[in-house]
Scaffold this motif. Structure first.
Motif, PDB file in Angstrom:
ATOM      1  N   LYS A  87     -10.554   5.459  78.544  1.00  0.00           N
ATOM      2  CA  LYS A  87     -10.649   4.059  78.118  1.00  0.00           C
ATOM      3  C   LYS A  87     -10.021   3.949  76.726  1.00  0.00           C
ATOM      4  CE  LYS A  87     -13.936   0.256  77.849  1.00  0.00           C
ATOM      5  NZ  LYS A  87     -15.328  -0.154  77.580  1.00  0.00           N
ATOM      6  N   TRP A 135     -10.119  -2.758  67.270  1.00  0.00           N
ATOM      7  CA  TRP A 135     -10.848  -1.522  67.552  1.00  0.00           C
ATOM      8  C   TRP A 135      -9.924  -0.421  68.075  1.00  0.00           C
ATOM      9  CZ3 TRP A 135     -14.539   1.265  66.080  1.00  0.00           C
ATOM     10  CH2 TRP A 135     -14.840   2.437  66.779  1.00  0.00           C
ATOM     11  N   TRP A 193     -15.459  -5.942  81.276  1.00  0.00           N
ATOM     12  CA  TRP A 193     -15.735  -6.747  80.083  1.00  0.00           C
ATOM     13  C   TRP A 193     -14.930  -8.038  80.208  1.00  0.00           C
ATOM     14  CZ3 TRP A 193     -16.500  -3.601  74.929  1.00  0.00           C
ATOM     15  CH2 TRP A 193     -17.274  -2.476  75.197  1.00  0.00           C
ATOM     16  N   GLU A 237     -13.952  -5.494  64.847  1.00  0.00           N
ATOM     17  CA  GLU A 237     -13.667  -4.857  66.141  1.00  0.00           C
ATOM     18  C   GLU A 237     -13.255  -5.928  67.137  1.00  0.00           C
ATOM     19  OE1 GLU A 237     -16.472  -2.206  68.028  1.00  0.00           O
ATOM     20  OE2 GLU A 237     -17.124  -1.426  66.093  1.00  0.00           O
ATOM     21  N   HIS A 266     -22.654   4.506  61.698  1.00  0.00           N
ATOM     22  CA  HIS A 266     -22.042   4.009  62.936  1.00  0.00           C
ATOM     23  C   HIS A 266     -22.502   4.871  64.116  1.00  0.00           C
ATOM     24  CE1 HIS A 266     -18.373   1.929  64.880  1.00  0.00           C
ATOM     25  NE2 HIS A 266     -19.033   2.527  65.853  1.00  0.00           N
ATOM     26  N   TYR A 267     -23.648   4.616  64.659  1.00  0.00           N
ATOM     27  CA  TYR A 267     -24.129   5.323  65.852  1.00  0.00           C
ATOM     28  C   TYR A 267     -24.099   6.834  65.673  1.00  0.00           C
ATOM     29  CZ  TYR A 267     -23.461   0.869  68.353  1.00  0.00           C
ATOM     30  OH  TYR A 267     -23.525  -0.436  68.773  1.00  0.00           O
ATOM     31  N   ASN A 301     -23.449  -0.239  61.820  1.00  0.00           N
ATOM     32  CA  ASN A 301     -22.611  -0.770  62.885  1.00  0.00           C
ATOM     33  C   ASN A 301     -23.460  -1.501  63.924  1.00  0.00           C
ATOM     34  OD1 ASN A 301     -20.019  -0.884  64.403  1.00  0.00           O
ATOM     35  ND2 ASN A 301     -21.203   0.258  65.913  1.00  0.00           N
ATOM     36  N   GLU A 302     -23.041  -2.699  64.307  1.00  0.00           N
ATOM     37  CA  GLU A 302     -23.692  -3.452  65.390  1.00  0.00           C
ATOM     38  C   GLU A 302     -25.212  -3.306  65.348  1.00  0.00           C
ATOM     39  OE1 GLU A 302     -20.151  -3.678  68.668  1.00  0.00           O
ATOM     40  OE2 GLU A 302     -21.690  -2.206  69.076  1.00  0.00           O
ATOM     41  N   SER A 344     -14.564   6.709  73.955  1.00  0.00           N
ATOM     42  CA  SER A 344     -15.338   5.473  74.104  1.00  0.00           C
ATOM     43  C   SER A 344     -16.804   5.669  73.711  1.00  0.00           C
ATOM     44  CB  SER A 344     -15.233   5.007  75.563  1.00  0.00           C
ATOM     45  OG  SER A 344     -16.413   4.348  75.963  1.00  0.00           O
ATOM     46  N   ALA A 345     -17.393   4.637  73.121  1.00  0.00           N
ATOM     47  CA  ALA A 345     -18.810   4.724  72.732  1.00  0.00           C
ATOM     48  C   ALA A 345     -19.718   4.601  73.945  1.00  0.00           C
ATOM     49  CB  ALA A 345     -19.146   3.645  71.717  1.00  0.00           C
ATOM     50  N   SER A 346     -19.429   3.646  74.822  1.00  0.00           N
ATOM     51  CA  SER A 346     -20.378   3.391  75.911  1.00  0.00           C
ATOM     52  C   SER A 346     -20.259   4.410  77.036  1.00  0.00           C
ATOM     53  CB  SER A 346     -20.211   1.970  76.448  1.00  0.00           C
ATOM     54  OG  SER A 346     -18.904   1.776  76.933  1.00  0.00           O
ATOM     55  N   THR A 347     -19.035   4.882  77.334  1.00  0.00           N
ATOM     56  CA  THR A 347     -18.880   5.796  78.471  1.00  0.00           C
ATOM     57  C   THR A 347     -18.441   7.204  78.078  1.00  0.00           C
ATOM     58  OG1 THR A 347     -16.563   5.208  78.813  1.00  0.00           O
ATOM     59  CG2 THR A 347     -18.188   3.856  79.952  1.00  0.00           C
ATOM     60  N   GLN A 400     -16.289   9.215  67.022  1.00  0.00           N
ATOM     61  CA  GLN A 400     -15.397   8.995  68.163  1.00  0.00           C
ATOM     62  C   GLN A 400     -13.999   9.571  67.943  1.00  0.00           C
ATOM     63  OE1 GLN A 400     -17.230   4.771  68.242  1.00  0.00           O
ATOM     64  NE2 GLN A 400     -16.116   4.909  70.167  1.00  0.00           N
ATOM     65  N   TYR A 445     -15.689  -8.680  71.769  1.00  0.00           N
ATOM     66  CA  TYR A 445     -14.906  -8.246  72.923  1.00  0.00           C
ATOM     67  C   TYR A 445     -14.987  -9.237  74.076  1.00  0.00           C
ATOM     68  CZ  TYR A 445     -14.779  -3.686  70.670  1.00  0.00           C
ATOM     69  OH  TYR A 445     -14.573  -2.672  69.779  1.00  0.00           O
ATOM     70  N   TYR A 491      -7.803   2.147  73.552  1.00  0.00           N
ATOM     71  CA  TYR A 491      -7.626   0.868  72.849  1.00  0.00           C
ATOM     72  C   TYR A 491      -6.426   0.876  71.909  1.00  0.00           C
ATOM     73  CZ  TYR A 491     -12.418  -0.705  74.037  1.00  0.00           C
ATOM     74  OH  TYR A 491     -13.562  -1.112  74.682  1.00  0.00           O
TER      75      TYR A 491
END
Ligand code: BGP
Length: 469
Positions: free
Chosen positions: A429, A414, A337, A363, A125-126, A170-171, A421-424, A18, A302, A431
């Motif tokens: 976005k 985070w 969120w 995070e 991590h992803y 990660n996660e 961003s990871a999701s989008t 990222q 989060y 932080y």
């Protein structure tokens, strides 16, 4: 007087894919992220495409010195980042690592240590090498355990004098929700059977325990943790059926922590497998390997959500990877969120009561569309009072949990500097405490600017949390 322990590890977190950019530099191979220009919700592409913001990221690969200096100025004690697996093993199944990739992380960790900042390193991590996704179907294949083991041995040998804190995946529980991004599994979520998903999860859990075992052998002072996506789930109504549904939902996430912290599969999972016709293929040595439990449990936090036994009760919300029904009593961020500081105290207590392992919040933060403005001296900055409020409220709850007797090792918010961003997969976005001048249309100077929250966090760290009260 501070209620935070004296050696509390304050800092921030990012992930290689990222922020680093330089997606082909110095022999790096492609990772699953290089073909995900729209994050988890979009289609993957055959080749990396220019609209993929991660290919350049925030150019951390070339600007890490400036960034670490800024983290040091805030007083960071710890900096969480990940190693991009495909920098070290470009395809993932090679015998020998890529020296240029290893050398980059030497420089990065040396830079951290120069300022007395402890690196906290996520091993995966992803960012599974794309080759492993395409040729082995990612973690569905048991061979990945061997490739991961080789990778981990190289990391421990190389960085044993520089890195003490490690996270294995990660996660890890996100594998069930985002199989390609999280586990390099090619088929879409809808086409994947639960059998395949839980088999892949088993492989990751064995690999994770193996990393703990090897780490303890190779670096006696190492502290090796698991990393879980936490999202406390509340019953939508007081109905006992809703409460039981919540318990079942929570089990799907607790499962990963239970195996890591207790060293064996929990009974409720065995029941779930039995009733859903799932049979996990285990090698004879697996049970023994799983007994190597983690030194600490780390997690992201989060938001929280609700669950209901009544399938038609409410729509799922936007939320993070796990989704869930929105809580009617809470407000949400611009990305949907839901903001729930007290949920952090709750989750800290639940995890501590359950595992009695030190906890590390690795995070937490608010993604927002920041606006760069000029202050009265003409300097560029961001007035991110909303972020300060979010972080303040969550840290106050960490203080509450400390008073509850929970052992908390540290806190890395985070995206301490703006990242993709990871999701989008957007840069919009944000932080960070540090603004990065780069935009989703690919423009921007990549210059760094301190936001208002930069100075706020600096005070928090300098007072060891005392200024929160
Ligand atoms: C977690 C991931 C991070 C991170 C964060 C924020 O799920 O571990 O990589 O990006 O969420 O999510 P997002 O970037 O989608 O806002």
């Amino acid at each position: 007087m501070s209620i935070f322990p004296e050696n509390f590890l304050w800092g921030g977190a990012v992930a290689a894919n990222q922020c680093e950019g330089a997606y082909l530099e110095d022999g790096k191979g492609l990772s699953v992220q290089d073909v995900l220009p729209q994050g988890i919700r979009g289609e993957r592409t055959k080749e990396p495409t220019e609209d993929n913001m991660k290919l350049v990221g925030i150019d951390f690969y070339h600007r890490y010195e400036e960034d670490i200096r800024l983290f040091a100025e805030m007083g960071f004690k710890v900096f969480r980042t990940s190693i991009a697996w495909s920098r070290i093993f470009p395809k993932g199944d090679e015998e020998e690592p890529n020296e240029l990739g290893l050398a980059f992380y030497d420089r990065l960790f040396d830079e951290c240590r120069k300022y007395g900042i402890e690196p906290l390193v996520t091993i995966s991590h992803y960012e599974t090498p794309l080759y492993l996704a395409e040729h082995y179907n990612g973690w569905t294949n048991r061979k990945l355990i061997g490739f991961y083991e080789r990778y981990v041995r190289v990391l421990f040998e190389r960085y044993k004098g520089k890195v003490k804190y490690w996270l294995t995946f990660n996660e890890i529980n996100s594998l069930l929700h985002a199989p390609f991004m999280s586990g390099g599994i090619g088929a879409s979520r809808e086409k994947l059977t639960e059998q395949a998903l839980y088999q892949a999860a088993h492989h990751e859990l064995v690999a994770s325990a193996l990393a703990v075992k090897i780490g303890h052998e190779m670096i006696p002072e190492a502290k090796i943790g698991c990393m879980i996506l936490s999202m406390p789930t509340y019953p939508l109504s007081p109905s006992p059926d809703d409460v039981i549904r919540v318990m079942e939902e929570e089990h799907k996430n607790y499962f990963f922590g239970d195996v890591h912290a207790r060293g064996q599969y929990p009974g409720y999972m065995k029941r779930y497998f039995r009733e859903h016709g799932i049979e996990i293929a285990m090698a004879p040595e697996d049970e023994e390997i799983l007994k190597h439990t983690v030194d600490f449990v780390s997690f992201s936090y989060y938001m929280s959500c609700c669950a209901s036994a009544d399938a038609g009760a409410a729509e799922k919300g936007n939320g993070n990877l796990l989704g869930g029904i929105p809580n009617p009593t809470l407000k949400a961020s611009d990305w949907g969120w839901q903001i729930d500081p007290k949920g952090l105290r709750y989750v800290l207590n639940m995890f501590w009561d359950r595992w009695q392992k030190p906890l590390f919040i690795v995070e937490n933060g608010l993604g927002a569309d920041d606006k760069l403005v000029q202050d009265s001296n003409g300097n560029f900055t961001v007035d991110d009072d909303y972020r300060i409020q979010y972080l303040h409220d969550h840290l106050v709850q960490v203080g509450e949990a400390l008073q509850d007797g929970v052992e908390v090792m540290g806190y890395t918010s985070w995206g301490c500097i703006d990242v993709v961003s990871a999701s989008t997969a957007e840069l919009k976005k944000r932080y960070g405490y540090i603004y990065v001048d780069r935009y989703d249309n690919g423009t921007g100077t990549l210059n760094r600017y301190k936001k208002k929250s930069f100075y706020w966090y600096k005070d928090v760290i300098a007072s060891n949390g005392a200024c929160l009260h």
